[in-house]
Design a protein around this motif. Structure first.
Motif, short mmCIF file in Angstrom:
data_model
loop_
_atom_site.label_atom_id
_atom_site.label_comp_id
_atom_site.label_asym_id
_atom_site.label_seq_id
_atom_site.Cartn_x
_atom_site.Cartn_y
_atom_site.Cartn_z
N GLU B 117 0.84 -1.19 0.00
CA GLU B 117 0.00 0.00 0.00
C GLU B 117 0.88 1.25 0.00
N THR B 119 0.85 5.63 0.43
CA THR B 119 0.20 6.91 0.71
C THR B 119 1.13 8.01 0.22
N THR B 134 12.18 3.43 11.23
CA THR B 134 13.11 3.20 12.35
C THR B 134 13.33 1.72 12.61
N LEU B 135 12.38 0.87 12.19
CA LEU B 135 12.50 -0.56 12.49
C LEU B 135 13.39 -1.30 11.50
N VAL B 161 14.37 10.92 13.88
CA VAL B 161 13.22 11.05 14.77
C VAL B 161 13.52 11.89 16.02
N THR B 182 6.85 17.10 10.10
CA THR B 182 6.33 15.82 10.57
C THR B 182 7.27 14.73 10.07
N VAL B 183 7.82 13.96 11.00
CA VAL B 183 8.65 12.81 10.65
C VAL B 183 7.72 11.60 10.55
N VAL B 184 7.72 10.96 9.40
CA VAL B 184 6.78 9.86 9.15
C VAL B 184 7.54 8.54 9.25
N ASP B 185 7.29 7.80 10.33
CA ASP B 185 7.97 6.53 10.57
C ASP B 185 7.09 5.42 9.99
N SER B 186 7.56 4.78 8.91
CA SER B 186 6.74 3.74 8.26
C SER B 186 7.03 2.40 8.92
N THR B 187 6.23 2.09 9.94
CA THR B 187 6.53 0.95 10.80
C THR B 187 5.80 -0.33 10.39
N ALA B 188 4.88 -0.26 9.40
CA ALA B 188 4.09 -1.47 9.12
C ALA B 188 3.86 -1.65 7.62
N ASP B 189 2.60 -1.75 7.19
CA ASP B 189 2.29 -2.14 5.82
C ASP B 189 2.19 -0.98 4.84
N MET B 190 2.16 0.24 5.33
CA MET B 190 1.99 1.41 4.47
C MET B 190 3.35 2.00 4.10
N TYR B 192 5.28 5.41 2.15
CA TYR B 192 5.00 6.84 1.98
C TYR B 192 5.92 7.47 0.93
#
Lengths: 105, 228
Positions: B117, B119, B134-135, B161, B182-190, B192
């Motif tokens: 996915e 965004t 971060t992960l 971060v 805004t810091v966007v941490d993509s930690t899962a399925d999305m 950016y």
């Protein structure tokens, strides 16, 4: 499971604490921190089960959640006034009764 | 090459003479895209696993090559075309921000069905987004291709971060006072992708000219689009 995500944009939430020894996608630095929901991102198989070759069903709602940096790190440890968002699964979030609704950035 | 590999075959005894190596992946300045820097044991393990999966009929060597070709066909040039289109076409921009994958599939003829996915976030005069993971190394590969080494480094992942403005300055990016981050941490399925702010002085430019101003780093948010 209800048809609609339980949390909506602007809703204050707190990230659960906990130290699972198994795979999870909730970064340590956000555990126990207060934020607001930006929006639901859809439902996905639970990565905590997928990591061990289980189907991870039913899928869980993933939310983009926004945090004030000072809430996450404390004012002295980070630069002033910015925000962090992270994508967290529903079972790591609970409504924050003490929090205030606000519009995410 | 073979000598080099031979030397490093001993590295994992943790102590091999006159200097200490950080564990693999911890040296932010190491050329991690260089095959020489990979642990030979891991390379051997990858080869053994790959051959076993082919032998068991899970997939074919051709499947792997097709996937490599597909991944390598996606480069930041595609992202730059997407951003340029969004700058000139308000209807496409609105569709892209509302639901990125279908908008990209219909406008650019891409098949994104088996990709994560996506965004799309828009930088404005008031708000700047910068993306990280971060992960691990989650990155919009379906549009930008393979992530740069710095994106995967522990230094970037841990610092952006905590001190995003300092990190941006090291990329040569000085944001105007008052612009929020805004810091966007993509930690899962999305995943950016950032639409950088359209540079001033580009009024009336066509898409091709605009796309030349859109760098990979500006679509991750560590930089702004180039000035005309």
């Amino acid at each position: 499971m209800s048809a609609l995500p339980a949390l909506v944009s602007g809703m204050p939430v707190v990230v659960r604490t906990g130290e699972p020894l198994t795979h999870c996608r909730t970064p340590h630095y956000l555990r126990g921190k207060r934020g607001v929901v930006v929006r639901p991102l859809g439902r996905y198989p639970d990565p905590e089960a997928l990591a061990y070759h289980k189907p991870g069903l039913p899928p869980r709602v993933l939310y983009q959640v926004e945090f004030e940096a000072a809430e996450v790190w404390g004012e002295r440890l980070c630069e002033p006034s910015y925000r962090i968002t992270a994508d967290l699964f529903e079972h790591w979030l609970e409504p924050d009764a003490a929090g205030h609704r606000r519009s995410p950035a | 090459m073979s000598d080099h590999q031979h030397d490093h075959a001993h590295a994992h005894a943790h102590d091999h003479g006159d200097h200490a190596h950080p564990p693999h992946g911890e040296d932010a300045h190491a050329p991690v895209d260089d095959l020489d820097s990979y642990d030979p044991e891991s390379l051997l393990m990858e080869q053994a696993l790959r051959e076993l999966l082919i032998e068991q009929g899970v997939f074919t060597a051709e499947d792997i090559q097709r996937q490599i070709d597909l991944t390598e066909s996606r480069t930041p040039a595609l992202g730059a075309q997407v951003v340029a289109r969004a700058w000139v076409d308000p209807a496409f921009r609105a569709a892209l921000l509302a639901d990125a994958r279908p908008a990209l599939e219909s406008a650019f003829g891409l098949d994104l069905a088996n990709t994560p996915e996506l965004t799309v976030l828009e930088n404005t005069a008031d708000l700047h987004h910068v993306v990280c993971c971060t992960l691990c190394s989650c990155y919009p590969r379906n549009i930008l291709g393979i992530p740069p080494a710095w994106y995967k480094s522990r230094e970037y992942r841990s610092r952006v971060v905590i001190e995003p403005r300092a990190v941006l300055r090291e990329f040569g990016t000085e944001l105007p006072a008052g612009r929020e981050i805004t810091v966007v941490d993509s930690t899962a399925d999305m995943r950016y992708l950032v639409i950088p702010l359209r540079p001033a002085g580009t009024e009336g430019w066509d898409e091709e000219r605009l796309a030349a101003l859109v760098t990979r780093d500006s679509m991750v948010g560590v930089a702004q689009a180039l000035a005309p």
